[in-house]
Design an enzyme around this catalytic site. Structure first.
Site, short mmCIF file in Angstrom:
data_model
loop_
_atom_site.label_atom_id
_atom_site.label_comp_id
_atom_site.label_asym_id
_atom_site.label_seq_id
_atom_site.Cartn_x
_atom_site.Cartn_y
_atom_site.Cartn_z
CD GLU A 66 -2.48 1.03 2.86
OE1 GLU A 66 -3.48 1.75 3.05
OE2 GLU A 66 -2.03 0.25 3.73
CE LYS A 137 -7.18 1.02 3.89
NZ LYS A 137 -5.90 1.36 4.57
CB CYS A 170 -4.16 -2.09 4.59
SG CYS A 170 -3.21 -2.18 6.14
#
Length: 302
Positions: A66, A137, A170
């Protein structure tokens, strides 16, 4: 007396053929990198070197962390904006060129400047043809909402030369619904670019970030290719939880210490088979009608 061979108790996956076939064999690589905050050009070169190294080992899918070009611990949105770039910027263009040169697929995280001028914590899937998907995200962690606009679109599952690839960035991977949706849509591999801060007290006997990956791989019978980061950044120590996990939930590569390239061979046929032994199926046995609440019948996964 019951014959144990007639009625085995198949609590864990029991698939007779564990050998990869030529048609479904795939080599996966995850790069655990240590980008330096704000050093975009050097970090970009670090990702390029990792892709080249993975290609030299025969990888067809390469997963990068990331925000691997900008670093993660931004002082504020202004600092993030200084390193942000659009999807057609130099980082993604470079990854596309390497994907074409090596005939592989790259999944990596960038600080995206979207067409509206908003900052996004994004992951791209690229192959020899170019950008196949960009995912923003959806589940922002800690201070991230002060910097990034969250994504409101579901994560993609993309048919690539390296199989059907889904994405979680994540903190997304903490949510079982996110991984289940990818499994329901036919993902064979879930790529997880991450920058996971290490907890003050590590969980035992395995880091929680790895336990989550093992559980998600097992529950959905998919491969998880998780690329974390290393190198302390502004007082943040990272979990270094890069792993490749097979559909049984077994860690087949990692976790490493420091910058490293994890490589493992996968048999995608295993990820297409959702059976647990002869009598159970992780998707076919679901009871979605029981996963809702009385107060909010739309809350369950369908």
């Amino acid at each position: 007396m019951t014959d144990p061979d007639l009625l085995p108790y198949n609590h864990h996956p029991l698939v007779v053929n564990r050998h990869a076939s030529a048609s479904s064999s795939l080599r996966i690589a995850c790069a655990q990198l240590g980008p330096a905050i704000g050093q975009v050009a050097a970090n970009r070169e670090r990702t390029a070197a990792a892709i080249d190294a993975a290609a030299a080992q025969g990888a067809r899918l390469v997963v990068l962390p990331e925000l691997c070009v900008t670093g993660y611990c931004f002082a504020d949105a202004g600092e993030a904006r200084a390193g942000a770039e659009p999807l057609d910027g130099p980082t993604v263009r470079g990854w596309c060129e390497q994907a074409a040169r090596h005939d592989l697929v790259v999944v990596g995280g960038i600080c995206e400047l979207d067409p509206d001028g908003a900052l996004r914590n994004s992951a791209v899937i690229v192959d020899a043809t170019g950008v196949r998907a960009a995912y923003r995200k959806a589940h922002l962690w800690d201070r991230e909402p002060a910097i990034f606009r969250r994504g409101d679109e579901p994560a993609p599952v993309v048919d690539t030369p390296a199989g059907r690839v889904g994405v979680a960035v994540c903190y997304d991977a903490v949510f079982p619904e996110h991984l289940r949706r990818l499994g329901l849509r036919g993902a064979e591999i879930v790529a997880v670019p991450m920058s996971s801060p290490a907890p003050v007290q590590a969980t035992q006997p395995v880091a929680i970030e790895i336990a989550v990956a093992m559980a998600a791989a097992n529950a959905n019978r998919v491969y998880i290719a998780q690329a974390d980061r290393t190198r302390d950044e502004r007082g943040t120590r990272w979990a270094q939880a890069s792993v490749i996990v097979d559909p049984d939930g077994s860690v087949v590569a990692g976790p490493p210490d420091g910058e490293a390239l994890l490589v493992a061979d996968a048999d995608l046929a295993r990820a297409r088979d959702k059976s647990w032994g002869e009598r159970n199926d992780v998707l076919g046995d679901r009871r979605p009608e029981l996963y809702t609440t009385d107060h909010d019948p739309g809350d369950g996964l369908r």
